[in-house]
Design a protein around this motif. Sequence first.
Motif, PDB file in Angstrom:
ATOM      1  N   LYS A  42      -1.315 -16.798 -13.676  1.00 28.05           N
ATOM      2  CA  LYS A  42      -2.324 -17.603 -12.867  1.00 28.05           C
ATOM      3  C   LYS A  42      -2.857 -16.594 -11.436  1.00 28.05           C
ATOM      4  CE  LYS A  42      -0.621 -22.340 -13.475  1.00 28.05           C
ATOM      5  NZ  LYS A  42      -0.093 -23.516 -13.014  1.00 28.05           N
ATOM      6  N   THR A  43      -2.417 -15.452 -11.539  1.00 28.78           N
ATOM      7  CA  THR A  43      -2.634 -14.654 -10.404  1.00 28.78           C
ATOM      8  C   THR A  43      -3.944 -13.703 -10.773  1.00 28.78           C
ATOM      9  OG1 THR A  43      -0.917 -12.883 -11.103  1.00 28.78           O
ATOM     10  CG2 THR A  43      -0.100 -14.635  -9.749  1.00 28.78           C
ATOM     11  N   SER A  44      -4.167 -12.923 -10.041  1.00 28.67           N
ATOM     12  CA  SER A  44      -5.275 -11.964 -10.254  1.00 28.67           C
ATOM     13  C   SER A  44      -4.662 -10.583 -11.133  1.00 28.67           C
ATOM     14  CB  SER A  44      -5.865 -11.301  -9.028  1.00 28.67           C
ATOM     15  OG  SER A  44      -4.851 -10.860  -8.133  1.00 28.67           O
ATOM     16  N   ALA A  45      -3.254 -10.299 -11.277  1.00 24.08           N
ATOM     17  CA  ALA A  45      -2.737  -9.520 -11.934  1.00 24.08           C
ATOM     18  C   ALA A  45      -2.938  -9.762 -13.268  1.00 24.08           C
ATOM     19  CB  ALA A  45      -1.295  -9.350 -11.653  1.00 24.08           C
ATOM     20  N   ALA A  46      -3.221 -11.038 -13.902  1.00 18.93           N
ATOM     21  CA  ALA A  46      -3.001 -11.352 -15.184  1.00 18.93           C
ATOM     22  C   ALA A  46      -4.233 -10.437 -16.083  1.00 18.93           C
ATOM     23  CB  ALA A  46      -3.364 -12.756 -15.558  1.00 18.93           C
ATOM     24  N   ALA A  47      -5.477 -10.371 -15.458  1.00 22.20           N
ATOM     25  CA  ALA A  47      -6.598  -9.512 -16.135  1.00 22.20           C
ATOM     26  C   ALA A  47      -6.293  -7.902 -16.500  1.00 22.20           C
ATOM     27  CB  ALA A  47      -7.838  -9.640 -15.574  1.00 22.20           C
TER      28      ALA A  47
END
Length: 65
Positions: A42-47
């Motif tokens: 769910k964080t911006s690190a996923a992409a």
Amino acid sequence: MTTFSISAVVLLGILLVVFIRNKSIKLGYTLLAVLFGFFLAKTSAAAPIQTFLTQIATTVNQITH
């Protein structure tokens, strides 16, 4: 030549089951890892993580062909 593709989620799930059954990893640690992955998604690190894993899969696929 036959191409076989498996989802990373399915593969990691199978590995977790194997580790739990062999008592290589305790259930508490497994739950912690699952929750960590769930919230990390769910964080911006996923992409960037997804991009990195896709590049690794592409590289491995090119090496094996």
